[in-house]
Design a protein around this motif. Structure first.
Motif, short mmCIF file in Angstrom:
data_model
loop_
_atom_site.label_atom_id
_atom_site.label_comp_id
_atom_site.label_asym_id
_atom_site.label_seq_id
_atom_site.Cartn_x
_atom_site.Cartn_y
_atom_site.Cartn_z
N UNK A 52 0.81 -1.19 0.00
CA UNK A 52 0.00 0.00 0.00
C UNK A 52 0.85 1.25 0.00
N UNK A 53 2.13 1.08 -0.05
CA UNK A 53 2.99 2.25 -0.05
C UNK A 53 3.41 2.69 1.34
N UNK A 54 3.06 1.89 2.34
CA UNK A 54 3.45 2.18 3.71
C UNK A 54 4.65 1.30 4.05
N UNK A 55 5.53 1.81 4.89
CA UNK A 55 6.71 1.06 5.26
C UNK A 55 6.51 0.43 6.64
N UNK A 56 7.07 -0.75 6.82
CA UNK A 56 6.86 -1.50 8.05
C UNK A 56 7.36 -0.76 9.29
N UNK A 57 8.42 -0.01 9.18
CA UNK A 57 8.98 0.70 10.32
C UNK A 57 8.16 1.91 10.74
N UNK A 58 7.31 2.40 9.85
CA UNK A 58 6.49 3.57 10.14
C UNK A 58 5.32 3.19 11.05
N UNK A 88 1.95 4.56 10.70
CA UNK A 88 0.98 5.45 10.06
C UNK A 88 -0.33 5.50 10.83
N UNK A 89 -0.95 6.65 10.77
CA UNK A 89 -2.24 6.83 11.42
C UNK A 89 -3.35 6.24 10.59
N UNK A 90 -4.54 6.23 11.17
CA UNK A 90 -5.70 5.66 10.49
C UNK A 90 -5.99 6.38 9.17
N UNK A 91 -5.85 7.70 9.16
CA UNK A 91 -6.11 8.46 7.94
C UNK A 91 -5.10 8.14 6.84
N UNK A 92 -3.84 7.94 7.20
CA UNK A 92 -2.82 7.59 6.22
C UNK A 92 -3.10 6.21 5.62
N UNK A 116 -6.08 4.72 5.41
CA UNK A 116 -7.26 4.84 4.56
C UNK A 116 -6.92 5.47 3.22
N UNK A 117 -6.10 6.51 3.25
CA UNK A 117 -5.71 7.19 2.02
C UNK A 117 -4.91 6.26 1.10
N UNK A 118 -3.95 5.53 1.67
CA UNK A 118 -3.14 4.61 0.88
C UNK A 118 -4.00 3.48 0.31
N UNK A 119 -4.93 2.97 1.11
CA UNK A 119 -5.82 1.91 0.64
C UNK A 119 -6.69 2.41 -0.51
N UNK A 120 -7.28 3.56 -0.35
CA UNK A 120 -8.16 4.11 -1.38
C UNK A 120 -7.39 4.30 -2.70
N UNK A 138 -7.15 -7.53 2.44
CA UNK A 138 -6.69 -8.25 3.62
C UNK A 138 -5.65 -7.41 4.39
N UNK A 139 -4.74 -6.78 3.66
CA UNK A 139 -3.74 -5.93 4.30
C UNK A 139 -4.41 -4.77 5.03
N UNK A 140 -5.41 -4.17 4.40
CA UNK A 140 -6.13 -3.07 5.02
C UNK A 140 -6.82 -3.54 6.31
N UNK A 141 -7.46 -4.70 6.25
CA UNK A 141 -8.14 -5.23 7.43
C UNK A 141 -7.17 -5.47 8.58
N UNK A 142 -5.98 -5.99 8.26
CA UNK A 142 -4.98 -6.24 9.29
C UNK A 142 -4.50 -4.92 9.90
N UNK A 143 -4.23 -3.95 9.07
CA UNK A 143 -3.71 -2.68 9.59
C UNK A 143 -4.75 -1.90 10.39
N UNK A 144 -6.01 -2.10 10.10
CA UNK A 144 -7.05 -1.36 10.82
C UNK A 144 -7.47 -2.05 12.12
N UNK A 145 -7.14 -3.32 12.30
CA UNK A 145 -7.46 -4.04 13.53
C UNK A 145 -6.26 -3.96 14.48
#
Length: 73
Positions: free
Chosen positions: A1-7, A9-13, A15-19, A47-54
């Motif tokens: 999703x363009x997010x790095x594992x070490x970061x 990111x907040x919920x808004x970031x 959601x934006x990357x997922x969208x 699936x990645x989005x679901x994991x990151x949001x839980x």
């Protein structure tokens, strides 16, 4: 999703990357010959989005204990 594992990111970031990625790989928006590949990528993205949001699943992922197909994306 363009997010790095070490970061962290907040919920808004997230959601934006997922969208952004969902628009790129949605099966209804690609050529018919790429539809099957797009469906797999879209399912993995969801699936990645679901994991990151839980919070619990995200904690497992951040700890290195979560490994599934989407890890390659």
């Amino acid at each position: 999703m363009g997010l790095h594992k070490g970061e962290k990111p907040g919920e808004n970031q997230i959601k934006h990357a997922y969208h952004k990625m969902a628009l790129q790989c949605h099966p209804d928006r690609v050529a018919p010959e790429k539809k099957e590949e797009s469906e797999r990528a879209f399912k993995a993205l969801k699936e990645a989005y679901d994991v990151l949001m839980d919070p619990y699943q995200r904690q497992c992922y951040d700890g290195g204990g979560y490994s599934t197909e989407w890890a390659q994306y």
